[in-house]
Design an enzyme around this catalytic site. Sequence first.
Site, PDB file in Angstrom:
ATOM      1  N   LYS A  58      19.433  42.212   5.855  1.00  0.00           N
ATOM      2  CA  LYS A  58      20.377  42.931   5.349  1.00  0.00           C
ATOM      3  C   LYS A  58      21.876  43.125   4.983  1.00  0.00           C
ATOM      4  CE  LYS A  58      16.142  45.258   2.980  1.00  0.00           C
ATOM      5  NZ  LYS A  58      16.035  45.550   1.992  1.00  0.00           N
ATOM      6  N   SER A  85      13.918  52.878   5.588  1.00  0.00           N
ATOM      7  CA  SER A  85      13.149  52.580   6.689  1.00  0.00           C
ATOM      8  C   SER A  85      13.725  52.266   7.741  1.00  0.00           C
ATOM      9  CB  SER A  85      11.483  52.077   6.293  1.00  0.00           C
ATOM     10  OG  SER A  85      11.377  50.622   6.270  1.00  0.00           O
ATOM     11  N   GLU A 228       3.028  39.885   1.126  1.00  0.00           N
ATOM     12  CA  GLU A 228       3.440  41.209   1.835  1.00  0.00           C
ATOM     13  C   GLU A 228       2.404  41.893   2.432  1.00  0.00           C
ATOM     14  OE1 GLU A 228       3.550  42.981  -2.276  1.00  0.00           O
ATOM     15  OE2 GLU A 228       1.024  42.143  -2.997  1.00  0.00           O
ATOM     16  N   GLY A 232      -0.735  46.246   0.968  1.00  0.00           N
ATOM     17  CA  GLY A 232       0.539  47.072   0.116  1.00  0.00           C
ATOM     18  C   GLY A 232       0.855  46.198  -0.951  1.00  0.00           C
ATOM     19  N   ASP A 234       1.437  45.654  -3.728  1.00  0.00           N
ATOM     20  CA  ASP A 234       1.852  46.079  -5.429  1.00  0.00           C
ATOM     21  C   ASP A 234       2.839  44.505  -6.103  1.00  0.00           C
ATOM     22  OD1 ASP A 234       5.073  46.606  -4.372  1.00  0.00           O
ATOM     23  OD2 ASP A 234       3.783  47.001  -3.253  1.00  0.00           O
ATOM     24  N   SER A 331      12.953  37.119   8.060  1.00  0.00           N
ATOM     25  CA  SER A 331      13.497  38.127   8.351  1.00  0.00           C
ATOM     26  C   SER A 331      14.233  39.567   8.274  1.00  0.00           C
ATOM     27  CB  SER A 331      13.433  39.468   6.863  1.00  0.00           C
ATOM     28  OG  SER A 331      11.762  39.742   7.549  1.00  0.00           O
TER      29      SER A 331
END
Length: 349
Positions: A58, A85, A228, A232, A234, A331
């Site tokens: 990030k 988060s 994922e 979740g 989506d 990640s």
Amino acid sequence: MSTSSEDLPTYEDIVAASKTIAGVAHHTPLATSRILDTKLGVRVFLKCENLQRMGAFKIRGGYNAISHYMKDDSFDFKGVLTYSSGNHAQAIALSGGLLNVNTTIIMPKDAPPLKVEATKSYGGSVIFYDRYTENRDEVAIKVKKTLPDGTVFIPPYDHKYVIAGQGTCGKEIFEDLQHWKGTYNDAQTEEAIALDYLFVCVGGGGLIAGISLAAAAISPNTKIIGVEPEAGNDAQQSMAAGKIITIETPRTIADGAQTQHLGNLVFPIMQKHVSKIVTVTDEELIEDMKFFGQTMKMIVEPTGCLGLAGLRKMVASGEVPKGSNCGVLISGGNVDLERYCKLISSGSG
């Protein structure tokens, strides 16, 4: 909350971002494991963003985005607001500290304590909310009204310069593999390697969008696979439906992927460049946490294990042929040690 950049990023934005973050974000290594290759029957290259500065990819997008606003003379830039988060929170707080910019971060009250404390230690001002009963966009709108004019909202994923920054991760992978030096079958090798598949974790979609743009420019034959949590899915639903699907906040140990929907900017990029979305269970993530810890001597957070768990699933189903060259994005590695030990020892959250 809408983003401040409406146009989609390009590969040229990724190239520019790589110059912006040079000397700030680490150029992380690609790791290999003979044990893993032998077990799966494919050749695996692991991009170790768990070894990145502040422990996750990030920092790439966060630093690139703030740097962009510092160069913008069209308004009086006063600071940054975001929600996260944990890993984006740390990235914005650290980048703000490095660039002498005030940062305010809205975090769920059940965010990992390690990530909360790190965000504060980097200089971020933290405001908590309940991710299961409150809408973070609505919370952000209220908080922004209390901050000075000139405060910019930089979301975790749906932002041109965040996506471009994350895309530098993919640029590094493909460029490093064009001149790969390593050990394979106990022999030193120097070769150009073309990835058949690259497995990337999916939360809001900023990372996979940026990486898929880099792949399209450098290695267009590489299939980008998003992974994922099963709880979740989506992104999987959205890709199948051809529109963004919103779900309830998923209950999963992969806190970095507890998003409710993909971003408006990332979705069209994913539709164009991502080949498939697969899901994995929390139990599968725990198994790969154990693998990384025991075999590769690396601490990897649950979200960081999504890519490898997805690769294992597609190898087992035969969707990834034996002998394929496969990249896996790790990640991050930001996980409380107490929770880490509990997960790998008991298999419970």
